[in-house]
Scaffold this active site. Structure first.
Site, short mmCIF file in Angstrom:
data_model
loop_
_atom_site.label_atom_id
_atom_site.label_comp_id
_atom_site.label_asym_id
_atom_site.label_seq_id
_atom_site.Cartn_x
_atom_site.Cartn_y
_atom_site.Cartn_z
CE LYS A 3 -3.90 1.89 2.63
NZ LYS A 3 -4.83 1.60 3.72
CG ASP B 62 0.57 10.95 -4.09
OD1 ASP B 62 -0.16 10.01 -3.69
OD2 ASP B 62 1.14 11.74 -3.31
CG ASP C 253 -14.35 1.89 -0.85
OD1 ASP C 253 -15.42 2.39 -0.45
OD2 ASP C 253 -13.25 2.45 -0.72
P1 AMP Z 1 -9.49 4.73 1.11
O1 AMP Z 1 -10.18 5.95 1.60
O2 AMP Z 1 -8.06 4.59 1.59
O3 AMP Z 1 -10.27 3.50 1.33
O4 AMP Z 1 -9.32 4.91 -0.47
C1 AMP Z 1 -10.41 5.12 -1.34
C2 AMP Z 1 -9.91 5.08 -2.77
O5 AMP Z 1 -8.99 6.12 -3.02
C3 AMP Z 1 -9.21 3.80 -3.17
O6 AMP Z 1 -9.56 3.53 -4.49
C4 AMP Z 1 -7.74 4.17 -3.04
O7 AMP Z 1 -6.94 3.36 -3.85
C5 AMP Z 1 -7.76 5.61 -3.51
N1 AMP Z 1 -6.65 6.40 -2.97
C6 AMP Z 1 -6.47 6.80 -1.69
N2 AMP Z 1 -5.32 7.51 -1.56
C7 AMP Z 1 -4.75 7.56 -2.80
C8 AMP Z 1 -3.55 8.15 -3.34
N3 AMP Z 1 -2.70 8.83 -2.57
N4 AMP Z 1 -3.31 7.97 -4.65
C9 AMP Z 1 -4.16 7.30 -5.44
N5 AMP Z 1 -5.29 6.73 -5.00
C10 AMP Z 1 -5.59 6.85 -3.70
MG MG Z 2 -10.11 1.64 1.03
#
Ligand code: AMP
Ligand code: MG
Length: 493
Positions: A114, A126, A253
């Site tokens: 991750k 990013d 998700d």
């Molecule tokens: P999360 O809130 O961590 O569950 O992420 C929600 C979505 O945003 C997922 O599809 C992650 O892969 C994407 N995501 C979160 N942070 C980033 C980042 N820095 N760069 C690209 N995608 C991100």
């Molecule tokens: Mg997530």
């Protein structure tokens, strides 16, 4: 000459069997990979050799710079309801599933990076992660595991040598996470929303194979899968509430089919007991507040059920909806049973009697009104079982208030004829002394951001043996000092 063994014995079913459910992808090379934490116990459980990992320059592997032999790195596609709004395409925007291994207990486990760089699902992000949040997920995930709560695990944390801008410059880092799978409600939603029923069926069959193999030969396997996922989520959320955990971003998700806690972003633990506690800076409406978590889990499961409707009864959608609804309606009772069983254990009870629910509720009401510390009240109740109330009573603003409740509790305990010492000992195995308290997590993370990992190791020592009270770790059992103020956490960092 001995031929070096591969570091991982990968067996990558997702890459092999699930074409169309992912994009093959590589991690971004980083300038200066450095391993900062390796979970050697978990490594051995996974059949890995920690010494070989270190000797093989594991930092390159654990940052995504180098792909280990046998890996089939890929970014998984998924959708998701985020705070109630549907995003049809999310996917691994900063993660890579590098492969699956079979652990020492014969269980298949995903190994995922991750923060390993952008993917086709990055949506302008990013693709990176920074040291603070990586260590947060490491520490809190390992604490949850030690508390006996199903969770993804942390295998390693590595820094990349990059400077990543968030609210200022931060050190880039990658977390290596282990999960019994990364199948989410959102994975099903991606294909269901596109009307790709064959793909939903393929995914359901894959999920059954991985998590509920006994169902594979059942005629009703899809409704039974729904039931199993509901039961696991109900049990999981009950555990969260029993320990005072607020996930903070219970989007579909982030709802795992396996029933493991996944995606430690803006999560936090309660100090003072407060059903309305919200820590996440973006949860303005309190959607994911502490006591709302069961309702929101059920909402997420309803989204899962919708995906399965065409599989449950391909010929009669109304009947399928009816059957799925029956299953969903069982959530509340399953949750309540699990929670009450856990609460009885926390109160030192080994039998079930009418009135136990009211007894537990009575204590929580007083704790809420008096802003008593959730973890310490239960821990010190164990001492009260031995007859010593002093330490417990200091946790209440007006120490006279719990007197009536304590009398009721003692009357109830008396019905079990248990030896007080035995009861106290039993309670100390279910009521933790150490949780990753927010102020201790913040202190440890900010020290690590300045290169000092001592506090992270000390915090890990406390929270990975949460029931084993040790004098030298006494500060980790204390609530935040008054000047710590209200706590706020941030997402997507
Ligand atoms: P999360 O809130 O961590 O569950 O992420 C929600 C979505 O945003 C997922 O599809 C992650 O892969 C994407 N995501 C979160 N942070 C980033 C980042 N820095 N760069 C690209 N995608 C991100
Ligand atoms: Mg997530």
């Amino acid at each position: 000459m001995t031929i070096p063994q591969p570091l991982f014995s990968f067996d990558n079913t997702y890459a092999r069997e699930m074409d169309g459910f992912y994009v093959p992808w590589q991690g971004a090379a980083v300038p200066s990979p450095e391993l900062v934490l390796l979970n050697e116990v978990l490594a051995r459980d996974l059949g890995l050799d920690p010494a070989a990992l270190k000797a093989a320059d594991a930092a390159r592997i654990f940052t995504g710079t180098e792909s280990p032999a046998g890996a089939a790195p890929l970014a998984q596609v998924y959708a998701g309801h985020q705070f109630g709004g549907f995003s049809p395409r999310l996917g691994d925007g900063r993660a890579l599933l590098i492969g699956e291994v079979i652990d020492q207990a014969g269980q298949r486990r995903d190994i995922q990076l991750k923060g390993s760089g952008p993917t086709p699902f990055s949506r302008g992000g990013d693709g990176k992660a920074v040291i603070g949040p990586v260590l947060r997920e490491y520490v809190i995930g390992e604490a949850m595991h030690a508390l006996g709560i199903p969770t993804t695990r942390a295998l390693a944390a590595a820094t990349t040598g990059e400077t990543i801008y968030r609210d200022g410059p931060k050190s880039g880092a990658v977390l290596t996470r282990v999960a019994s799978s990364h199948l989410r409600v959102g994975t099903f939603q991606y294909f269901a929303a596109r009307g790709e029923t064959d793909k939903v069926r393929q995914l359901a069959d894959y999920a059954i194979e991985r998590h509920d193999p006994d169902l594979a030969s059942e005629a009703d396997k899809y409704i039974l899968l729904l039931r199993c996922v509901i039961d696991r989520q109900a049990a999981l959320i009950a555990e969260w509430l029993l320990v005072g955990f607020v996930h903070g971003v219970m989007n579909t998700d982030n709802t795992a089919i396996s029933g493991e806690t996944i995606d430690y972003g803006p999560c936090a633990f309660l100090d003072a007991y407060d059903p309305e506690a919200v820590f996440s800076s973006i949860d303005h409406g309190g959607r994911y507040a502490f006591a709302r978590q069961p309702v929101l889990a059920q909402w997420n499961l309803a989204r899962f059920a919708e995906c399965l409707v065409p599989l449950i009864d391909p010929d009669d959608a109304d009947r399928a909806v009816e059957r799925a609804t029956e299953e969903l309606n069982r959530f509340a009772e399953t949750y309540q049973d699990r929670w009450l069983a856990g609460m009885r254990a926390k109160l030192g009870l080994t039998t079930a009697l009418d009135g136990d629910l009211a007894l537990a509720g009575g204590l929580l009401d007083i704790m809420q009104a008096q802003r008593a510390d959730h973890t310490l009240v239960f821990r010190r109740l164990g001492e009260a079982a031995r007859g010593n109330d002093d330490a417990l009573l200091t946790l209440f603003q007006t120490p006279d208030t719990p007197a009536d409740w304590l009398r009721q509790w003692r009357d109830r305990l008396a019905k079990e004829n248990a030896d007080p010492g035995t009861t106290a000992k039993r309670m100390a195995t279910v009521n933790p002394a150490y949780i990753p308290r927010n102020h201790t997590v913040e202190d440890a993370l900010s020290a690590a951001e300045h290169g000092d990992y001592g506090p992270v190791h000390a915090l890990l020592a406390a929270v990975t043996k949460p029931f084993d009270e040790r004098d030298e770790l006494a500060p980790y059992a204390q609530p935040a000092p008054a000047d710590f103020g209200p706590y706020m956490t941030f997402c997507g960092t």
